[in-house]
Design a protein around this motif. Sequence first.
Motif, mmCIF file in Angstrom:
data_model
loop_
_atom_site.group_PDB
_atom_site.id
_atom_site.type_symbol
_atom_site.label_atom_id
_atom_site.label_comp_id
_atom_site.label_asym_id
_atom_site.label_seq_id
_atom_site.Cartn_x
_atom_site.Cartn_y
_atom_site.Cartn_z
ATOM 1 N N THR B 443 0.873 -1.034 0.380
ATOM 2 C CA THR B 443 0.065 0.031 0.230
ATOM 3 C C THR B 443 1.108 1.298 -0.770
ATOM 4 N N ARG B 444 1.936 1.287 0.257
ATOM 5 C CA ARG B 444 3.149 2.403 0.282
ATOM 6 C C ARG B 444 4.200 2.504 -0.956
ATOM 7 N N GLY B 445 4.204 3.687 -1.194
ATOM 8 C CA GLY B 445 5.816 3.869 -1.832
ATOM 9 C C GLY B 445 5.608 3.995 -3.337
ATOM 10 N N SER B 446 3.718 3.626 -4.096
ATOM 11 C CA SER B 446 3.547 3.078 -5.429
ATOM 12 C C SER B 446 4.134 4.419 -6.013
ATOM 13 N N PHE B 447 4.114 5.087 -7.096
ATOM 14 C CA PHE B 447 3.967 6.409 -7.968
ATOM 15 C C PHE B 447 3.697 5.892 -9.612
ATOM 16 N N PHE B 448 3.648 7.007 -10.190
ATOM 17 C CA PHE B 448 3.210 6.974 -11.806
ATOM 18 C C PHE B 448 4.518 7.507 -12.656
ATOM 19 N N THR B 449 5.267 6.834 -12.969
ATOM 20 C CA THR B 449 6.527 7.365 -14.279
ATOM 21 C C THR B 449 6.097 7.721 -15.495
ATOM 22 N N ARG B 450 6.695 9.249 -15.763
ATOM 23 C CA ARG B 450 6.168 9.859 -16.677
ATOM 24 C C ARG B 450 6.827 10.407 -16.953
ATOM 25 N N GLY B 451 6.959 11.072 -18.310
ATOM 26 C CA GLY B 451 7.480 12.143 -19.332
ATOM 27 C C GLY B 451 6.466 13.857 -18.959
ATOM 28 N N THR B 452 5.443 13.555 -18.321
ATOM 29 C CA THR B 452 4.983 14.800 -18.362
ATOM 30 C C THR B 452 5.645 15.316 -16.920
ATOM 31 N N SER B 453 5.319 17.031 -16.436
ATOM 32 C CA SER B 453 5.639 17.287 -15.748
ATOM 33 C C SER B 453 4.952 17.063 -14.104
ATOM 34 N N ARG B 454 5.445 16.738 -12.675
ATOM 35 C CA ARG B 454 5.176 16.069 -11.769
ATOM 36 C C ARG B 454 5.676 17.452 -10.991
ATOM 37 N N ASP B 455 4.818 16.878 -9.341
ATOM 38 C CA ASP B 455 5.306 17.655 -8.317
ATOM 39 C C ASP B 455 5.507 16.577 -7.769
ATOM 40 N N ARG B 456 6.711 16.990 -7.008
ATOM 41 C CA ARG B 456 7.642 16.211 -5.852
ATOM 42 C C ARG B 456 7.339 15.030 -5.199
ATOM 43 N N TYR B 457 5.977 14.764 -4.979
ATOM 44 C CA TYR B 457 5.458 13.348 -4.932
ATOM 45 C C TYR B 457 4.976 12.583 -6.242
ATOM 46 N N ALA B 458 5.222 13.091 -7.416
ATOM 47 C CA ALA B 458 4.607 12.440 -8.747
ATOM 48 C C ALA B 458 3.657 12.228 -9.142
ATOM 49 N N ARG B 459 2.888 13.628 -8.659
ATOM 50 C CA ARG B 459 1.415 13.557 -9.205
ATOM 51 C C ARG B 459 1.749 14.734 -10.182
ATOM 52 N N TYR B 460 0.998 14.302 -11.573
ATOM 53 C CA TYR B 460 0.882 15.022 -12.845
ATOM 54 C C TYR B 460 0.760 16.303 -12.510
ATOM 55 N N THR B 461 1.433 17.638 -12.987
ATOM 56 C CA THR B 461 0.924 18.389 -12.959
ATOM 57 C C THR B 461 1.845 19.637 -13.906
ATOM 58 N N GLU B 462 0.868 20.543 -14.273
ATOM 59 C CA GLU B 462 1.074 21.922 -15.224
ATOM 60 C C GLU B 462 1.552 22.970 -14.404
ATOM 61 N N GLU B 463 1.785 23.023 -13.771
ATOM 62 C CA GLU B 463 1.871 24.211 -12.945
ATOM 63 C C GLU B 463 3.796 24.328 -12.835
ATOM 64 N N GLY B 464 3.512 25.630 -13.473
ATOM 65 C CA GLY B 464 4.924 26.990 -13.500
ATOM 66 C C GLY B 464 6.004 26.287 -12.027
ATOM 67 N N GLY B 465 5.516 26.721 -11.355
ATOM 68 C CA GLY B 465 6.302 26.511 -10.436
ATOM 69 C C GLY B 465 6.887 25.093 -9.912
ATOM 70 N N ALA B 466 5.908 24.206 -9.693
ATOM 71 C CA ALA B 466 6.162 22.589 -9.176
ATOM 72 C C ALA B 466 7.167 22.357 -10.929
ATOM 73 N N TYR B 467 6.997 23.125 -11.770
ATOM 74 C CA TYR B 467 7.960 22.692 -12.647
ATOM 75 C C TYR B 467 9.199 22.741 -13.064
ATOM 76 N N GLN B 468 9.542 23.843 -12.993
ATOM 77 C CA GLN B 468 10.616 25.387 -12.009
ATOM 78 C C GLN B 468 11.223 24.302 -10.795
ATOM 79 N N ASP B 469 10.837 24.273 -9.981
ATOM 80 C CA ASP B 469 11.617 22.917 -8.729
ATOM 81 C C ASP B 469 12.009 22.388 -9.430
#
Lengths: 351, 612
Positions: B443-469
């Motif tokens: 139940t812990r530690g699974s995540f989604f690997t992708r070539g699109t931008s994501r936040d620190r917790y591997a959640r998909y996001t197109e938010e500029g701040g998270a991308y730059q971070d």
Amino acid sequence: MTYLAKPKLRHPELPVNKLGYTRRDYEGSVSTLCAGCGHDSISAAIIQACFELDLPPHRIAKLSGIGCSSKTPTYFLGHSHGFNSVHGRMPSVLTGANLANRDLLYLGVSGDGDSASIGLGQFAHCIRRGVNMVYIVENNGVYGLTKGQFSATADRGSKSKRGAVNSDSSIDLVSMALQLGATFVGRSFSGDKAQLVPLIKGAILHKGAAFMDVISPCVAFNNHLGSTKSFDYVREHNEAVNRLDVMTPRAEITADYAPGALETVIQHDGSAVRLRKIAADYDPHNRIAAMTYLQERASAGEVVTGLLYVDSDPSDLHDSLNTVGEPLNVLGEAELCPGPAALEKLNASLR
Amino acid sequence: MPQPIARVNDFVVKFANVNGSGSASANQLFAKSILRMGVPCTPRNIFPSNIQGLPTWYEVRVSEAGHLGARGGVDMFVAMNPQTWDKDVAEIEPGGYLFYDSSKPMPKSKFRDDVNIIGVPLTEICNQTYSDPRQRQLFKNIMYLGSLSALLDMDVAAIETLIGEQFQGKDKLIAPNVKALHLGRDWTLKNLACPLGIKLQRSDKVGDRIFLEGNSAAALGAVYGGATMCAWYPITPSSSLAEAFSRHCRKFRTAPDGKARHAIIQAEDELASIGMVIGAGWNGARAFTATSGPGISLMQEFIGLAYFAEIPAVIFNVQRAGPSTGMPTRTQQCDVMSCAYASHGDTKHVLLFPEDPRECFEMGALSFDLADRLQTPIFVLLDLDIGMNERLCAPLSWDAKRRFDRGKVMTYEELEAGKEFGRYLDVDGDGIPYRTLPGTHPTRGSFFTRGTSRDRYARYTEEGGAYQDNMQRLLKKFETAKKLVPAPVKRPAKQATKFGVLYYGSTAPAMSEALDQLEADGMHLDAMRVRGFPFSDEIVDFVRAHEHVFVVEQNRDGQLRALLTVEGNIDPAKLVAVLHYDGTPITARFIRGSIGKRLAGANVTPLRKVVS
Ligand SMILES: Cc1ncc(C[n+]2csc(CCOP(=O)(O)OP(=O)(O)O)c2C)c(N)n1
Ligand code: SF4
Ligand SMILES: [Mg+2]
């Protein structure tokens, strides 16, 4: 668009499987696809199949390419690792993952553009190598994500939403999979859950390259009159050759079908797949006959669905490579590194 | 007629052969028997992109002083290919020697009067002795070796021992080969004045060094480094790396029950090769591919994915002359840029530059630790010159206590204990996040690997701040890599100097010979061999500490120099390009000439013009 976490409210009366999981435990985050998209029904069928087979979700790896279809692994099996790779290249990534750890279940999800256009080569080579996996193409005849261009599975003569007529021959992935040596081949329709769920279960239990072409209408770009991948068209032309029941080893086999019309196929792991014939003369163990049948029915405008071919004694890529039983990714220095003594010997032979 | 060249243990012999004529093993025996006499020598294959019928050459530089770089010029030509005769004969230094098969008379116009002609009727002797055409061809090769053994005063017992070793297990073949050897040798001793002015003398300069190809050494490094998966697509000059891995694995990676502790896939193309490597790396196995320039071009999209999604991968690039198909069987260092910045978007990759087979082995093994530690693709940049030629190098060594560095992989226990997991979370401040392997915890530690931008917790996001971070963290990780890649090797000048020289990879032996010569000419330079990218501070400081720094490379555009100006923020005017890129290996003659010209005279003006 950002990630939507699904609220984790558990209804006390939800049914649980042998692992104590409810169906909800096999879900993913909320789908961002168009309402009514066929792909969402396939996700639901995958969830159902995994739940019913009592699969531990974290032992499944879900991989995909790029497209609306390839996005769906986010929407099921939230406790599984997922990999959204690059367009048309899921098969190679899945092959590498499978070689690294033979103990997980590999679920590859792709689209018709992903597999029949840009990724046709990888699709073909992955099948011919016999990678142990479930490879599902969510086939809508168009590129959904890039807004409705024809894909390579669009039938010749079918019309786009804007009225353009497709003049190219279509690629039939099922015929190709048969020709390339897939050991489990099925076709289904996202709108026929009763057929789809058992087929996915059969594919999961199969140890070898299991390929599934699932017609999955795109409500945004390919569900109009003149399309051969619309809900209406597929319902009208669907010709199921059989129905599947999948049972785990301990499940009893009850003969509630007419004798002769029922066949039990024992899978590699001992589980039983029960086939109820619809087309009386269709033999899913005969690869050549299956290919001929498909060609004949296709030219008559029918979409043949069901379990089209199964090899009850399949082998896979690990068998071909004769790899060790333990996953390669757990081998350590002791098994992998020959050490200094071997190197000394080697040095001596190089002088 | 100039004086015949007379030198002991210091000359170049070049063989001209027809590809596919079976000459390779005779030529290799020639080189190896010189080594067995304790005299360093360096062979180089020059071959066409063809299987049979076209010309090939094998050049052996004999150097008691231990110079392993190509020298340039030929003291003796063994001209066994009528097709290339004119060109071959023209290459001989005045006073040198031309060895040929004199069975058929040749017009006088085909010879030079400033070289010494040595005719041996090889075909004639062969035809008298053998009737089978294949035997005639094969034994003719051994026969010229016998002849050379007389002319160059080689230790014939050493050659016989080597023949015995070569045909071990096929013992039937030993006696006929030894017989052919003596056929050539005896005829020569009887009919010609032996030895020549150039000759060999037993020495002790080889020591405990070994002799092997860089590709084979790199593959062995992969075995020692724990690689279990290799996916490749055949391409010269890298194929022999994957083939060697397969050979080494059969020997070292077969379990007691006969099962394979490795998986090797000959993929359908380079896209699939790198895709499989990435899939395996994602799933926790050490995996690599071997390729050359065109393959790197095909892999671009995937390399960007591995960079951005942070997946370990190792890519051996055995470079050949580009662009496009270029000169597929000639050497260059022309993919420095295309590897450093492979793929679209802002990307940067770790590069390693081995100088010889020993470093191919060491960096080959190290690359897997770096890939796991840094969770990114690592490029090992060989070239044809070190990859496909046998080279004398220090023996390989391995510390029994060495363990694989598997990097930051969160375990079941850690997850179970409730340790926070964010796939792209920089918990240690080094830019390297933790990863989990598929299947670790229910139940812990699974995540989604992708070539699109994501936040620190591997959640998909197109938010500029998270991308730059995330992009900034990747830079920080690259900064960490600086300290992990092999440090540069410095060779200070004998006296203080304002001139420096930077070089890398297969240029090393020619460079060290050139430095000796320049020093003898009274020209002093501090030298630094670059072994990795990102460039460590030491390299940038070296440039800052000198007024002018030559950058010696085997490509047209001065790729490492350009990389230095961009990544080291160095004034291009300080860096003087010395470029050799005709597809032949760089020579000390060339380097000495180019650098010497600029340093000649007291008032050295910085030249911006490129010497090539
Ligand atoms: C190399 C590359 N080229 C083009 C694209 C753009 N692209 C994204 S999805 C897609 C088509 C997807 O079609 P399909 O696989 O049928 O998926 P669907 O959206 O229909 O489910 C294309 C062309 C891309 N992502 N990468
Ligand atoms: S565009 Fe088509 S394929 Fe994509 S989500 Fe919408 S309906 Fe589904
Ligand atoms: Mg589609």
